[in-house]
Enzyme design. Structure first.
Site, PDB file in Angstrom:
ATOM      1  N   HIS A 263       0.836  -1.203   0.000  1.00  0.00           N
ATOM      2  CA  HIS A 263       0.000   0.000   0.000  1.00  0.00           C
ATOM      3  C   HIS A 263       0.877   1.262   0.000  1.00  0.00           C
ATOM      4  CE1 HIS A 263      -3.740   2.232   1.152  1.00  0.00           C
ATOM      5  NE2 HIS A 263      -2.845   3.063   1.675  1.00  0.00           N
ATOM      6  N   GLU A 264       1.803   1.319   0.934  1.00  0.00           N
ATOM      7  CA  GLU A 264       2.626   2.530   1.043  1.00  0.00           C
ATOM      8  C   GLU A 264       3.545   2.687  -0.169  1.00  0.00           C
ATOM      9  OE1 GLU A 264       1.571   4.573   3.105  1.00  0.00           O
ATOM     10  OE2 GLU A 264       0.409   3.185   4.353  1.00  0.00           O
ATOM     11  N   HIS A 267       1.655   4.497  -2.796  1.00  0.00           N
ATOM     12  CA  HIS A 267       1.701   5.951  -2.576  1.00  0.00           C
ATOM     13  C   HIS A 267       3.058   6.511  -3.022  1.00  0.00           C
ATOM     14  CE1 HIS A 267      -2.028   6.721  -0.418  1.00  0.00           C
ATOM     15  NE2 HIS A 267      -1.774   5.829   0.521  1.00  0.00           N
TER      16      HIS A 267
HETATM   17 ZN    ZN Z   1      -3.261   5.151   1.882  1.00  0.00          ZN
END
Ligand code: ZN
Length: 499
Positions: A263-264, A267
């Site tokens: 997830h990170e 980003h």
């Molecule tokens: Zn997020």
């Protein structure tokens, strides 16, 4: 263009200060000794004050007006016109809210957050209710200063998702929620899938190296990034050349760190992918929270929870953890990372139920702001919606209305950006699948660069030059459309649960 250039240089200076504040904030959550908390708080306050002063200063305001005169008549899609639009918006957001209200809100947050933490620990809503009352009142005042056309919520959500309105979000959930509720109910009645393969003994040092190897394979550039440990996983960028991620490890549960890292990294690859040609321009930032979340969710879910990814990643995971994964296989892993189970806590929710948690918060926020719902009735309204959406009722308020920090720190109008991100992720995945031949096979063989390149070109390249809605339209050929997300979930989970 003299004034325009001076304005851009000034904005760049302000942005640099913000990046240094970000670095100090990253340190605060990773390596800072606990005794430094107070001094760090003061250091960060000085930087925010400087940023605010420079943003609202007469000099900035005059430069904006004269730069606007200089570029009058230029193409409305030029970098100059779009940059000035971004600067004017930042300036207006900073100046519309009077200083005393900013100070009052900031004082309230520092009082409300510990009250919330205590109320949550003791599961005693009455300890938080007066602070929530004040948070809502302050949000109302902020919204009135910012101004809005139709609904007070419009002013608040626009701060996080530029251009979004309550009506847009209400329509998004009206399209989405009935499908999610019926899919959740169908899965509840189906034969459950097993996720025991993810529980076992997963030594943290090996988790650290394997998660890092995997995010590197996806395309996270470690020459311009790094991964550390933090209590709450996050991504923090201080320029496109320094975008860091954190994760947290659980030695008995593999899913936690790996999917936080995916997830990170999603980003981070967004921020690393904003082109160097935009460096120093006001349009070099991410477009919005929703677009940011679409990138993290796409890598975490559309990629990371796909069968193709399971087939690619499982042998690596098995080699790293032979004791726990030796007797398992990629298909069992795929089923395990996609177990759907209605649960009380949003941040632990699976793909199917997650957005129902967010829809609930959106409905309550709108009703609180418009006065249809009073603060004392929030727990019962919360529980009624949990029962309606997920078929479960939290046994106490810690597992219900008190679980999120957002309302104590004034983040009202923020939650829907999570759902926007999920919906955009499915829409982007669909568009990428149309344009990249054999995308699933590429993922299955660990070839992630065509997908990353597609995202670089269609999303990252724009920075915040365009509105989030314009980026979705350009990248996918149509406006935000929850149907892609619904189809994605129905197809995937229909097959997984034999519906
Ligand atoms: Zn997020």
């Amino acid at each position: 263009m003299e004034n325009y250039n001076r304005l851009v240089a000034r904005c760049n200076k302000i942005a640099r200060l913000g990046q240094l504040a970000g670095l100090a904030g990253w340190d605060q959550q990773t390596y800072m000794p606990p005794g430094a908390a107070e001094a760090r708080g003061e250091q960060l306050a000085v930087i925010s004050e400087l940023i605010h002063e420079m943003t609202v200063a007469d000099e900035t305001s005059q430069l904006i007006s004269s730069a606007e005169a200089e570029i009058a008549g230029m193409d409305s899609d030029s970098d100059e016109v779009r940059s000035l639009r971004v600067v004017r918006r930042g300036h207006e957001l900073a100046t519309k809210i009077p200083g005393h209200l900013v100070a009052e809100a900031s004082r309230h947050q520092s009082v409300a957050m510990p009250l919330w933490a205590q109320a949550r620990a003791e599961s005693d809503y009455s300890k938080f209710a007066p602070a929530l009352e004040k948070s809502i009142e302050l949000a109302r005042q902020v919204a009135e200063h910012l101004g809005y056309k139709d609904h007070i919520y419009d002013a608040l959500i626009d701060q996080y998702e530029i251009g979004a309105t309550r009506a847009d979000v209400a329509k998004m959930y009206a399209d989405l929620t009935p499908h999610l509720v019926s899919l959740t109910a169908a899965i509840r009645d189906a034969k459950p899938n097993d996720d025991s393969v993810l529980m076992g003994n997963f030594p943290i040092d090996r988790q650290q190296s394997v998660t890092l190897d995997i995010v590197k394979s996806l395309g996270y550039d470690l020459n311009r990034g790094r991964q550390d440990i933090a209590a709450h996983p996050f991504c923090s960028g201080f320029s496109r050349d320094d975008v860091r991620i954190t994760t947290r490890f659980n030695s008995e549960f593999l899913q936690q760190a790996l999917y936080a890292s995916l997830h990170e990294a999603g980003h981070a690859m967004y921020e690393q992918g904003i082109p160097a040609s935009l460096n120093g321009l006001p349009i070099s930032n991410a477009a919005s929270l929703g677009i940011h979340e679409s990138q993290s969710r796409l890598w975490e879910n559309q990629v990371g929870r796909s069968r193709a990814f399971a087939n690619w990643a499982f042998p690596t995971l098995q080699a790293a953890f032979p004791e726990s994964l030796g007797n398992s296989n990629a298909e069992a892993y795929y089923k395990a990372v996609n177990v759907v189970r209605p649960s009380y806590i949003r941040v632990e929710a699976d793909e199917v139920t997650y957005n129902l948690h967010v829809a609930l918060r959106f409905e309550l926020e709108c009703a609180l702001l418009s006065g249809e719902l009073s603060v004392k009735d929030v727990p019962s309204a919360w529980n009624a919606r949990m029962e309606k959406f997920l078929g479960i009722t939290p046994p106490n308020d810690s597992l219900g209305v008190l679980q999120d920090v957002h309302w104590s720190i004034g983040l009202i109008g923020y939650f829907p950006t999570y759902s926007i991100g999920n919906i955009v992720s499915a829409q982007l995945w669909n568009a990428a699948s149309r344009e990249i031949p054999d995308l699933c096979r590429l993922v299955e063989t660990g070839q992630f660069s065509p997908l990353l390149y597609w995202l670089n070109t269609n999303v990252h390249a724009h920075g915040c030059k365009f509105l989030p809605s314009e980026i979705v339209l350009k990248a996918t050929g149509e406006p935000l459309n929850p149907a892609y997300y619904v189809n994605y979930l129905n197809t995937k989970y229909g097959e997984l649960y034999g519906l």
